[in-house]
Design a protein around this motif. Sequence first.
Motif, short mmCIF file in Angstrom:
data_model
loop_
_atom_site.label_atom_id
_atom_site.label_comp_id
_atom_site.label_asym_id
_atom_site.label_seq_id
_atom_site.Cartn_x
_atom_site.Cartn_y
_atom_site.Cartn_z
N TYR A 1 -18.10 11.84 15.20
CA TYR A 1 -17.03 11.82 14.22
C TYR A 1 -17.03 10.54 13.41
CZ TYR A 1 -14.44 8.79 17.41
OH TYR A 1 -14.07 7.75 18.21
N GLU A 2 -16.28 10.61 12.35
CA GLU A 2 -16.20 9.54 11.38
C GLU A 2 -14.74 9.18 11.30
OE1 GLU A 2 -18.78 9.85 7.55
OE2 GLU A 2 -16.88 10.88 7.27
N PHE A 3 -14.43 7.91 11.15
CA PHE A 3 -13.02 7.59 11.03
C PHE A 3 -12.82 6.63 9.88
CE2 PHE A 3 -13.56 3.39 12.72
CZ PHE A 3 -14.69 3.53 13.52
N LYS A 4 -11.62 6.62 9.40
CA LYS A 4 -11.34 5.74 8.27
C LYS A 4 -9.92 5.23 8.35
CE LYS A 4 -10.18 9.78 5.51
NZ LYS A 4 -10.49 10.62 4.38
N TYR A 5 -9.73 4.09 7.71
CA TYR A 5 -8.40 3.58 7.54
C TYR A 5 -8.21 3.46 6.04
CZ TYR A 5 -4.51 0.34 7.38
OH TYR A 5 -3.31 -0.26 7.10
N VAL A 6 -7.22 4.15 5.53
CA VAL A 6 -7.08 4.24 4.08
C VAL A 6 -5.82 3.51 3.63
CG1 VAL A 6 -6.80 5.82 2.15
CG2 VAL A 6 -8.25 6.45 4.07
N THR A 7 -5.97 2.70 2.63
CA THR A 7 -4.81 2.11 1.97
C THR A 7 -4.90 2.53 0.52
OG1 THR A 7 -5.30 0.19 3.30
CG2 THR A 7 -3.56 -0.05 1.70
N THR A 8 -3.96 3.27 0.03
CA THR A 8 -4.00 3.62 -1.39
C THR A 8 -2.90 2.87 -2.11
OG1 THR A 8 -2.67 5.55 -0.92
CG2 THR A 8 -5.02 5.90 -1.14
N ASN A 9 -3.26 2.42 -3.28
CA ASN A 9 -2.31 1.64 -4.06
C ASN A 9 -1.72 2.48 -5.18
OD1 ASN A 9 -2.75 -0.62 -2.54
ND2 ASN A 9 -4.39 -1.36 -3.86
N ASP A 10 -0.56 2.09 -5.59
CA ASP A 10 0.10 2.70 -6.73
C ASP A 10 -0.81 2.60 -7.95
OD1 ASP A 10 3.41 2.92 -7.50
OD2 ASP A 10 1.90 2.85 -9.07
N LEU A 11 -0.85 3.67 -8.71
CA LEU A 11 -1.73 3.65 -9.88
C LEU A 11 -1.26 2.65 -10.91
CD1 LEU A 11 -2.57 7.39 -10.49
CD2 LEU A 11 -4.06 5.57 -9.68
N ILE A 12 0.04 2.48 -11.02
CA ILE A 12 0.56 1.58 -12.05
C ILE A 12 0.65 0.16 -11.51
CG2 ILE A 12 2.50 1.10 -13.57
CD1 ILE A 12 3.06 4.22 -13.28
N TYR A 13 1.34 0.01 -10.40
CA TYR A 13 1.44 -1.33 -9.81
C TYR A 13 0.43 -1.39 -8.67
CZ TYR A 13 5.75 -1.07 -12.38
OH TYR A 13 6.67 -0.90 -13.37
N ALA A 14 -0.77 -1.80 -9.01
CA ALA A 14 -1.87 -1.72 -8.04
C ALA A 14 -1.54 -2.44 -6.75
CB ALA A 14 -3.14 -2.27 -8.66
N SER A 15 -0.61 -3.38 -6.81
CA SER A 15 -0.33 -4.14 -5.59
C SER A 15 0.64 -3.38 -4.68
CB SER A 15 0.23 -5.50 -5.94
OG SER A 15 1.38 -5.34 -6.72
N ASN A 16 1.28 -2.35 -5.22
CA ASN A 16 2.19 -1.57 -4.38
C ASN A 16 1.41 -0.57 -3.55
OD1 ASN A 16 4.08 -2.95 -5.72
ND2 ASN A 16 5.07 -1.17 -6.66
N LYS A 17 1.51 -0.70 -2.26
CA LYS A 17 0.81 0.24 -1.41
C LYS A 17 1.60 1.54 -1.36
CE LYS A 17 -2.00 -2.95 0.95
NZ LYS A 17 -2.13 -3.72 -0.27
N VAL A 18 0.85 2.63 -1.33
CA VAL A 18 1.49 3.93 -1.37
C VAL A 18 1.29 4.65 -0.04
CG1 VAL A 18 1.13 6.20 -2.34
CG2 VAL A 18 1.47 4.26 -3.84
N GLU A 19 0.10 4.55 0.48
CA GLU A 19 -0.18 5.21 1.73
C GLU A 19 -1.07 4.31 2.58
OE1 GLU A 19 -0.79 9.75 2.73
OE2 GLU A 19 -1.80 9.23 0.88
N MET A 20 -0.83 4.27 3.84
CA MET A 20 -1.70 3.54 4.75
C MET A 20 -1.83 4.39 5.99
SD MET A 20 0.37 0.01 4.48
CE MET A 20 -0.74 -1.35 4.41
N PHE A 21 -3.03 4.78 6.28
CA PHE A 21 -3.16 5.64 7.45
C PHE A 21 -4.57 5.59 8.03
CE2 PHE A 21 -4.23 8.31 3.80
CZ PHE A 21 -5.41 8.92 4.21
N TYR A 22 -4.64 6.03 9.27
CA TYR A 22 -5.91 6.20 9.96
C TYR A 22 -6.14 7.68 10.12
CZ TYR A 22 -9.01 6.60 14.00
OH TYR A 22 -10.03 6.94 14.84
#
Length: 853
Positions: A229-250
């Motif tokens: 299996y493959e695993f990832k930890y994802v942090t996605t940022n707001d499209l407008i305010y790139a510094s605002n995190k929107v999602e963080m998950f494993y």
Amino acid sequence: MEIFSFLIFIVSYMLVPSLKISAATLSVSQYVTDGETLVSNSGVFELGFFSPGKSTKRYLGIWYKNITSDRAVWVLNRENPINDSSGILTLSTTGNLELRQNDSVVWSANYKEEAQNPVAELLDTGNFVVRNEGDTDPETYSWQSFDYPSDTLLPGMKLGWDLRTGLERKLTSWKSPDDPSAGDFSWGLMLHNYPEFYLMNGTHKYYRTGPWNGLHFSGSSNRTLNPLYEFKYVTTNDLIYASNKVEMFYSFSLIKNSSIVMIVNINETMSDIRTQVWSEVRQKLLIYETTPRDYCDVYAVCGANANCRITDAPACNCLEGFKPKSPQEWSSMDWSQGCVRPKPLSCEEIDYMDHFVKYVGLKVPDTTYTWLDENINLEECRLKCFNNCSCMAFANSDIRGGGSGCVLWFGDLIDIRQYPTGEQDLYIRMPAKESINQEEHGHNSVKIIIATTIAGISGILSFCIFVIYRVRRSIAGKLFTHIPATKVMTVPFYIYGLENLRPDNFKTKENIERQLKDLDLPLFDLLTITAATYNFSSNSKIGHGGFGPVYKGKLADGQEIAVKRLSSSSGQGITEFVTEVKLIAKLQHRNLVKLLGFCIKRQEKILVYEYMVNGSLDSFIFDKIKGKFLDWPRRFHIIFGIARGLLYLHQDSRLRIIHRDLKASNVLLDEKLNPKISDFGMARAFGGDQTEGNTNRVVGTYGYMAPEYAVDGLFSIKSDVFSFGILLLEIICGNKNRALCHGNQTLNLVGYAWTLWKEQNVLQLIDSSIKDSCVIPEVLRCIHVSLLCVQQYPEDRPSMTLVIQMLGSETDLIEPKEPGFFPRRFSDEGNLSTIPNHMSSNEELTITSLNGR
Ligand SMILES: *[C@@H]1O[C@H](CO)[C@@H](O)[C@H](O)[C@H]1NC(C)=O
Ligand SMILES: *[C@@H]1O[C@H](CO)[C@@H](O)[C@H](O)[C@H]1NC(C)=O
Ligand SMILES: *[C@@H]1O[C@H](CO)[C@@H](O)[C@H](O)[C@H]1NC(C)=O
Ligand SMILES: *[C@@H]1O[C@H](CO)[C@@H](O)[C@H](O)[C@H]1NC(C)=O
Ligand SMILES: *[C@@H]1O[C@H](CO)[C@@H](O)[C@H](O)[C@H]1NC(C)=O
Ligand SMILES: *[C@@H]1O[C@H](CO)[C@@H](O)[C@H](O)[C@H]1NC(C)=O
Ligand SMILES: *[C@@H]1O[C@H](CO)[C@@H](O)[C@H](O)[C@H]1NC(C)=O
Ligand SMILES: *[C@@H]1O[C@H](CO)[C@@H](O)[C@H](O)[C@H]1NC(C)=O
């Protein structure tokens, strides 16, 4: 009555067709009763009512259809069991899922919005979703079971946060194998600045994965190589305010074979997180991995500031420079108290010699008290940490590709463990004293040659003893004399020097700031300098002087600068330093390198000079090829320029600066090959005393030092004149004073020149590069002047005023007396045989030492 109700039953049966077994979807007004199930399209998952273990209560859950296990991977009504088989699951016309017992609602999805044509479907991923018919985009699901995990993580499920909705997806253990209601253990992402996952036992941390470092969790092994299996930890940022995190998950997914059954769950009986794989052959779930794996994985098992090494016995060790808080309990294997610094770091007493010790292959400490900036590099990170006295450690936040980003830790460092291998580095703050043993990591090691050799004390040992003696005496006496700024790597000095340096640093911040304001010299921002020099990259480095490395830099406006980064652990206090910089800034002469500004930030002291395209004089005159660029007229021009610059320092500047380290490498050439003296005022800025007479500090370079200065520490403008005389000879001869001139085996350049002078044969001195261009009378005059400058006794030597007069006129000159032969070749002095290697090498040795006598 019975007939009536039977009729109602028939009618309702006909109006509301009951669910066909093994359908995957549930439409409006359909229901799932106990005994019926939904089955996903490919038959992987099944949804229905079940009773776990010995329980008789009914729960609605999802399980793998083909796995013979009574264990559901998801439970809908964990906290609201149904006590008989009367439960039904329905989907209302508005798209709200409800679990009912008779007429009472046991559970509701509480979905408020109205859906168009809602259907509920059990997907082949195990996700039970409510969506509009025909709408298969996961983003539009109005409800999905993956948002409310039980104790099991399936492939594709997210563990973490959706910050837009505030939804936290975390696993919670069952209470017991018979009771799926929420138990004590939970596994979720804590939103620290540098987030990480914790397995909690109630409100206590029980295990943490460590933060994601770009490749894996800092506390888990490098599983990128596993075949399944493959695993990832994802942090996605707001499209407008790139510094605002929107999602963080494993999340993890199966790579090779998606029909493999693999789950991660919390085992409530063993209190661990286990990854299990279904074995078709053995018809059971096999354990692939469990965490915590061992003793060292248990949260903070060694207490604060300790490192757990599973291979050690005992496993817990204090970090270097720390000691057990309670030695008695520690020795009886109770480590809970952890370790403390022998002397707490204190903010009042910012220590300019604080260092960071690098640890390799660690699970980094608990990230509860951290600060994160993903856009700065390690060097800036170090500075940030250094400048905040409560910062205990720092590291790259992402270790990929050599590392990037910056995390700072504040307060005690908790739950560190050591792995035998690993790319994760952590830099832990140590007071200077604790870091001495780490000095081999030393980023600033400066070659120090011990000047006591000059005074005839043989051997390094005696020097050390001597230094200790001197320093002790000076502590006993006036506490605050001028301890040299540069690092002498003998440990005793280092320690005592440290103590002595402290009081100066108590100067209040306001005081310093006021001083900085008064200054009309530009104060550069450290970030400007780091940007200009590509973060002090080795490619930008153009030299290394006695006071630290020099870098070439380019400011944003294109201006080129030379950046002198003064050795970081220099003892110079800020106030004194600023005073001296102000003085240096006032020295303006066309034969002096211009100081453009400076930068001071805690430990960093940086001088910014104009950049000299042609580098230093030594790179020309001691090089057979480049030497040809400097024909005699140019050299004569350079000699004059140096003399004028020196005269200005000695007399015209009102400050009477004695250079103390005049040499070919301190003369820089601009684009027109005009000479400019550099490093003036440095001895003063660093040594602190500039009065003529005895110094407790020798600053200078072998081969250029006047004998009275080297031996007795006596310096005056006449010791600069001596250095000038040597430089003059070197410019003419094209050889270093210290090197053997013309193959002569016993004499240095001065001795050789003197011999030739007595033989009336000095023309032999002339560098072959300038043989064709030289004007003999000028050269002879220069040699004559140089011999006058290097005479043994300072009082015999001319002043710079006189030197310039003599160079520029054709008057008769007096006969020189015997030069101060110092330094002879060292092999002539028997008792110095311990360091012949240094002495015979051709590189220039800079002397900076505590005491000349
Ligand atoms: C489940 O098992 C049956 C019979 O053993 C088999 O035919 C079917 O393909 C299996 N389904 C899945 C999804 O593995
Ligand atoms: C089942 O639960 C209902 C409601 O919680 C309760 O009224 C009823 O008495 C229970 N029946 C049994 C047999 O426990
Ligand atoms: C559900 O309804 C049936 C028939 O109306 C009744 O016999 C049963 O006791 C009810 N169950 C509960 C838990 O109320
Ligand atoms: C979890 O916490 C409880 C209460 O604090 C404690 O009794 C128990 O031993 C803990 N479990 C583990 C596995 O540490
Ligand atoms: C995938 O896994 C299933 C069940 O373990 C097995 O039957 C099948 O052969 C595997 N397929 C491949 C391509 O490995
Ligand atoms: C928990 O661990 C025990 C012991 O290894 C095992 O018997 C049990 O099946 C496990 N439970 C789950 C849900 O994996
Ligand atoms: C040091 O960092 C802490 C935590 O970020 C912060 O609260 C404090 O103000 C900082 N102190 C200084 C002197 O910058
Ligand atoms: C971890 O895995 C990556 C990817 O395969 C590999 O490049 C790296 O060298 C591994 N590190 C260690 C310490 O095994």
